[in-house]
Design a protein around this motif. Structure first.
Motif, PDB file in Angstrom:
ATOM      1  N   VAL A 171       5.320  10.247   1.410  1.00 55.57           N
ATOM      2  CA  VAL A 171       4.464   9.084   1.651  1.00 55.57           C
ATOM      3  C   VAL A 171       5.109   8.155   2.669  1.00 55.57           C
ATOM      4  O   VAL A 171       4.444   7.663   3.594  1.00 55.57           O
ATOM      5  CB  VAL A 171       4.188   8.340   0.325  1.00 55.57           C
ATOM      6  N   TYR A 172       6.402   7.912   2.510  1.00 59.55           N
ATOM      7  CA  TYR A 172       7.079   7.016   3.450  1.00 59.55           C
ATOM      8  C   TYR A 172       7.235   7.653   4.836  1.00 59.55           C
ATOM      9  O   TYR A 172       7.308   6.948   5.844  1.00 59.55           O
ATOM     10  CB  TYR A 172       8.440   6.602   2.883  1.00 59.55           C
ATOM     11  N   GLY A 203      -4.218   4.699   2.280  1.00 66.01           N
ATOM     12  CA  GLY A 203      -4.307   4.032   3.570  1.00 66.01           C
ATOM     13  C   GLY A 203      -5.738   3.865   4.054  1.00 66.01           C
ATOM     14  O   GLY A 203      -6.066   2.893   4.747  1.00 66.01           O
ATOM     15  N   ALA A 223      -0.921   9.271   0.605  1.00 64.69           N
ATOM     16  CA  ALA A 223      -0.774   8.333   1.722  1.00 64.69           C
ATOM     17  C   ALA A 223      -2.082   8.175   2.483  1.00 64.69           C
ATOM     18  O   ALA A 223      -2.476   7.055   2.851  1.00 64.69           O
ATOM     19  CB  ALA A 223       0.334   8.799   2.646  1.00 64.69           C
ATOM     20  N   SER A 224      -2.794   9.270   2.717  1.00 66.37           N
ATOM     21  CA  SER A 224      -4.039   9.214   3.486  1.00 66.37           C
ATOM     22  C   SER A 224      -5.134   8.491   2.720  1.00 66.37           C
ATOM     23  O   SER A 224      -5.856   7.660   3.283  1.00 66.37           O
ATOM     24  CB  SER A 224      -4.489  10.635   3.840  1.00 66.37           C
ATOM     25  N   SER A 245       3.331   7.516   6.348  1.00 65.64           N
ATOM     26  CA  SER A 245       2.580   6.256   6.348  1.00 65.64           C
ATOM     27  C   SER A 245       2.797   5.479   7.628  1.00 65.64           C
ATOM     28  O   SER A 245       3.898   5.439   8.181  1.00 65.64           O
ATOM     29  CB  SER A 245       2.985   5.393   5.148  1.00 65.64           C
ATOM     30  N   ASN A 246       1.722   4.876   8.088  1.00 61.05           N
ATOM     31  CA  ASN A 246       1.720   4.066   9.294  1.00 61.05           C
ATOM     32  C   ASN A 246       0.812   2.873   9.042  1.00 61.05           C
ATOM     33  O   ASN A 246      -0.145   2.988   8.274  1.00 61.05           O
ATOM     34  CB  ASN A 246       1.225   4.896  10.490  1.00 61.05           C
ATOM     35  N   ALA A 266       1.055   4.104  -2.931  1.00 60.70           N
ATOM     36  CA  ALA A 266       0.810   5.528  -2.670  1.00 60.70           C
ATOM     37  C   ALA A 266       2.007   6.374  -3.084  1.00 60.70           C
ATOM     38  O   ALA A 266       1.842   7.480  -3.636  1.00 60.70           O
ATOM     39  CB  ALA A 266       0.505   5.734  -1.192  1.00 60.70           C
ATOM     40  N   LYS A 275       0.826  -1.209   0.000  1.00 61.51           N
ATOM     41  CA  LYS A 275       0.000   0.000   0.000  1.00 61.51           C
ATOM     42  C   LYS A 275       0.859   1.257   0.000  1.00 61.51           C
ATOM     43  O   LYS A 275       0.583   2.223  -0.731  1.00 61.51           O
ATOM     44  CB  LYS A 275      -0.924  -0.005   1.223  1.00 61.51           C
ATOM     45  N   THR A 276       1.905   1.261   0.827  1.00 64.70           N
ATOM     46  CA  THR A 276       2.768   2.435   0.902  1.00 64.70           C
ATOM     47  C   THR A 276       3.493   2.667  -0.416  1.00 64.70           C
ATOM     48  O   THR A 276       3.605   3.806  -0.892  1.00 64.70           O
ATOM     49  CB  THR A 276       3.787   2.271   2.038  1.00 64.70           C
ATOM     50  N   THR A 318      -1.813   7.373  10.454  1.00 65.76           N
ATOM     51  CA  THR A 318      -1.449   8.002   9.180  1.00 65.76           C
ATOM     52  C   THR A 318      -2.165   9.334   9.018  1.00 65.76           C
ATOM     53  O   THR A 318      -1.569  10.341   8.611  1.00 65.76           O
ATOM     54  CB  THR A 318      -1.802   7.071   8.002  1.00 65.76           C
TER      55      THR A 318
END
Length: 700
Positions: free
Chosen positions: A41-42, A153, A149-150, A45-46, A18, A14-15, A52
């Motif tokens: 993004v990295y 995620g 990222a949001s 990202s969580n 994104a 996923k990360t 996140t």
């Protein structure tokens, strides 16, 4: 070796998806540095969507704040480089201080603003007219990464934060059950017990950040409130168990033949109750009949007023009172766990106390000022070296040095983590060089770029969810993406690549040397300062000085203890500082209880209690002044024994001549007795024999 789980692979894929979407958007809109969108993004990202979202929001705010400061400060001060260096350092230090003063996810706003300003401002000194365009483009690139990222995620198989909080609390329950079993068996020391105590405190401290992110996880406000109530009771469990330990050990050491009837069976049943499996969330909230039966047995065993004249009777009353508190807190924790897991249900708390509800936290302002001042000084010196050397790429060294000293300013010993930052960045330079000069020349379209990036970035991404690898792997991913500097057309220059990246490594090496020289103290200094601060607060609780809010004072002391325990190594020493620190907290709590009771009690007891509190105050003031734990004076033991005798005799007199307020007075006197017994056991843990009453009381 533990291989990545399916959840780790899912997060990594996923990360990466994104990041590629963000990079594509950045290239499509011809942003000056589209690779910053990929790197962002990295950064944000969580594995959990709530974390996140919170980090994304706070990164956007922090970036906007730092970029605005750069736009405002560069034009008027760029002609005065040394003054500008001081201004940059003051900005970084001030925002860093605000960041370490906030232990929630919101601190990321201040942290990011603190080092974003030099990242934008310092490279702009050679072209101050372009600082606005640089700030706007940097903000746009970061916002693209944040949005990607949001959205990814949240839409693609989102993983919620609430189940992870339950996993953390379940680990706490396992250690807490072990800790309770050992305490109820009369054991309070040992490497395993000390290790469990450290893990319990560590979990409680870690939950503070997670709970601040829970509101971004689509969790209802009432469930968030229950989660905070659970953490508050988890905090109280350790000191209450500690309060139970001393009277039980005193009873154990008095000889089994003198034990009150039924106490051993009660302890065995309580131990069995703690060993029961946690209630299944599917059952919902329900009354625990075993806990109710244990409370009824405790009430039946409560010694009468006449039995309190003996030391064994006073110990038994204190132990039973504390045992009921432990049962109440544990049952509340179990009930709250079920409600949080199911995200529904109501409950009736069993543990009610005036200490609940405090929101204050302890901050060592001296250490915080030194840490942030050290970071600001590092920026000033780095800028001065850059200016005096005339190094064209020196801005890169200063910015990475600023990032490093900010990242780890809150640690007791930041140098090892800065070295890990340096090593991860070195790996990134090598990886970026291989990609830039050996791989990318053969890439002619975006799909091919995605394919060539997929294997290493997805593999590295599987390690990001693991705490032991998180920092290093995030840095490798972010720095590699940044150092490759992907543009819409291939334009790589080996000398430019080496100069700019060696500048960054030089800045990190400088940050390591700086932190090694200026902050070599480690956890010992922080622990000693926490201890002295704790002693000062114990002296305050025993003084006649007004206390604005006793709840917040108690919360501050409890929070400080949770910070202290992880800094103390596990040991099997009965005089270990963590055990003594629990006793300090119990002394403070008992002193606060006595201060409240003396305003309600009549007769001669308040005067004797005041003498005890004055002795406690003088002792802890001596500890603070001598900067070490001194021997407790024997005269304080005599004062406590005198006060105990007065309280017991007053209780007997009230029982012999009952009045309309006798029941209330008896409860207050018993509470005073418990507090005095707790003080005696905490101040003199080695004296487990029956205290000798004063001659006047013996004669009476």
């Amino acid at each position: 070796m533990v291989y990545p789980t399916l959840r780790d692979w899912l997060f990594s894929v996923k990360t990466f998806a994104a990041a590629m979407i963000a990079l594509y958007i950045g290239l499509w809109f011809e942003l000056p540095r589209p690779y910053w969108a990929m790197a962002t993004v990295y950064i944000v990202s969580n594995p959990f969507v709530g974390a996140t979202r919170s980090k994304a929001l706070y990164r956007a705010l922090g970036t906007a704040l730092g970029a605005s400061a750069a736009v405002l400060l560069v034009p008027p001060f760029v002609e005065s480089p040394y003054l500008f260096s001081v201004i940059v350092a003051l900005w970084t230090g001030t925002l860093l201080y605000l960041a370490v003063s906030d232990r929630t996810a919101r601190s990321y706003v201040f942290m990011l603003a603190g080092y974003t300003m030099p990242i934008i401002a310092l490279p702009s000194v050679t072209n101050p007219a372009g600082v606005f365009d640089l700030a706007v483009s940097r903000t746009e690139e970061i916002l693209v990464g944040i949005v990607c990222a949001s959205v990814v995620g949240s839409v693609l198989l989102p993983s919620r934060l609430a189940p992870t909080i339950i996993e953390r609390t379940d680990a706490w329950f396992r250690d807490a059950a072990f800790y309770a079993t050992e305490t109820l068996s009369g054991r309070i020391a040992g490497a395993q017990i000390s290790g469990a105590r450290q893990r319990l405190a560590g979990i409680i401290n870690g939950l503070e950040l997670l709970l601040s992110q829970l509101a971004y996880d689509h969790t209802r406000p009432d469930v968030v409130g229950r989660a905070h109530e659970l953490r508050g009771r988890m905090q109280l469990f350790l000191p209450i168990m500690s309060s139970l330990a001393d009277p039980l050990i005193a009873l154990y050491n008095s000889g089994r033949q003198t034990w009150p009837e039924g106490l051993e069976a009660l302890l065995n049943d309580v131990i069995k109750w703690f060993g029961q499996p946690l209630p299944a969330p599917s059952q919902g909230y329900h009354a625990d009949e075993t806990a109710n039966a244990l409370r009824a047995r405790i009430a039946a065993m409560k010694p009468p007023a006449a039995a309190l004249t003996s030391w064994d009777g006073a110990l038994l009353s204190n132990a039973l009172w504390r045992m009921q508190q432990v049962i109440d807190v544990w049952q509340d924790c179990c009930s709250l766990r079920v409600i949080i897991t199911r995200e529904q249900g109501s409950w009736r708390p069993h543990f009610r106390h005036w200490r609940l509800g405090g929101t204050a936290r302890f901050y060592d302002r001296g250490i915080m000022l030194f840490s942030t001042g050290s970071a600001a000084a590092a920026v000033v010196l780095a800028c001065s070296i850059w200016i005096s050397s005339g190094w064209n790429d020196g801005a890169g060294a200063v910015t990475l040095a600023a990032v490093a000293v900010c990242f780890f300013a809150a640690l007791d010993e930041p140098a090892p983590m800065v070295m890990r930052f340096f090593l991860a960045t070195g790996i990134s330079v090598v990886a970026a060089g291989i990609y830039l000069f050996a791989v990318l020349p053969h890439v002619h379209d975006f799909p091919m770029l995605v394919i060539l990036f997929a294997a290493p970035f997805i593999l590295v991404g599987t390690l990001i969810p693991r705490p032991q690898f998180n920092m290093a792997t995030v840095l490798v991913a972010v720095n590699t993406a940044t150092f490759i500097s992907i543009q819409d057309a291939y334009d790589a220059n080996f000398l430019v690549f080496m100069n700019s990246n060696l500048a960054g490594l030089a800045g990190l090496l400088y940050a390591y040397i700086w932190t090694r020289v200026t902050r070599p103290f480690g956890a010992e200094l922080a622990a000693s300062r926490l201890l002295r601060s704790s002693w000062a607060d114990v002296a305050l609780t025993a003084s006649t000085l007004p206390i604005e809010d006793p709840r917040n004072l108690a919360a501050r002391m409890l929070d400080r203890l949770m910070q202290l325990i992880p800094r103390l190594a596990a040991t099997d020493d009965h005089r270990h500082p963590s055990i003594e620190s629990f006793r300090d907290l119990r002394i403070a709590f008992n002193a606060l209880d006595l201060r409240r009771l003396t305003r309600k009690l009549g007769g001669e007891s308040p005067a004797e209690i005041a003498n005890v509190l004055d002795g406690v105050r003088i002792y802890y003031e001596d500890c603070v002044n001598d900067r070490k734990r001194v021997t407790v004076p024997e005269s304080l033991m005599a004062s406590i024994d005198t006060a105990l005798a007065r309280v017991v005799s007053q209780g007997l007199a009230n029982a012999a001549a009952p009045t309309a307020t006798s029941s209330t007075s008896a409860r207050l006197l018993r509470d005073a007795l418990h507090a005095l017994v707790g003080l005696r056991l905490s101040l003199f843990p080695a004296t487990l024999v029956k205290p000798t009453p004063p001659e006047s009381e013996t004669a009476a």
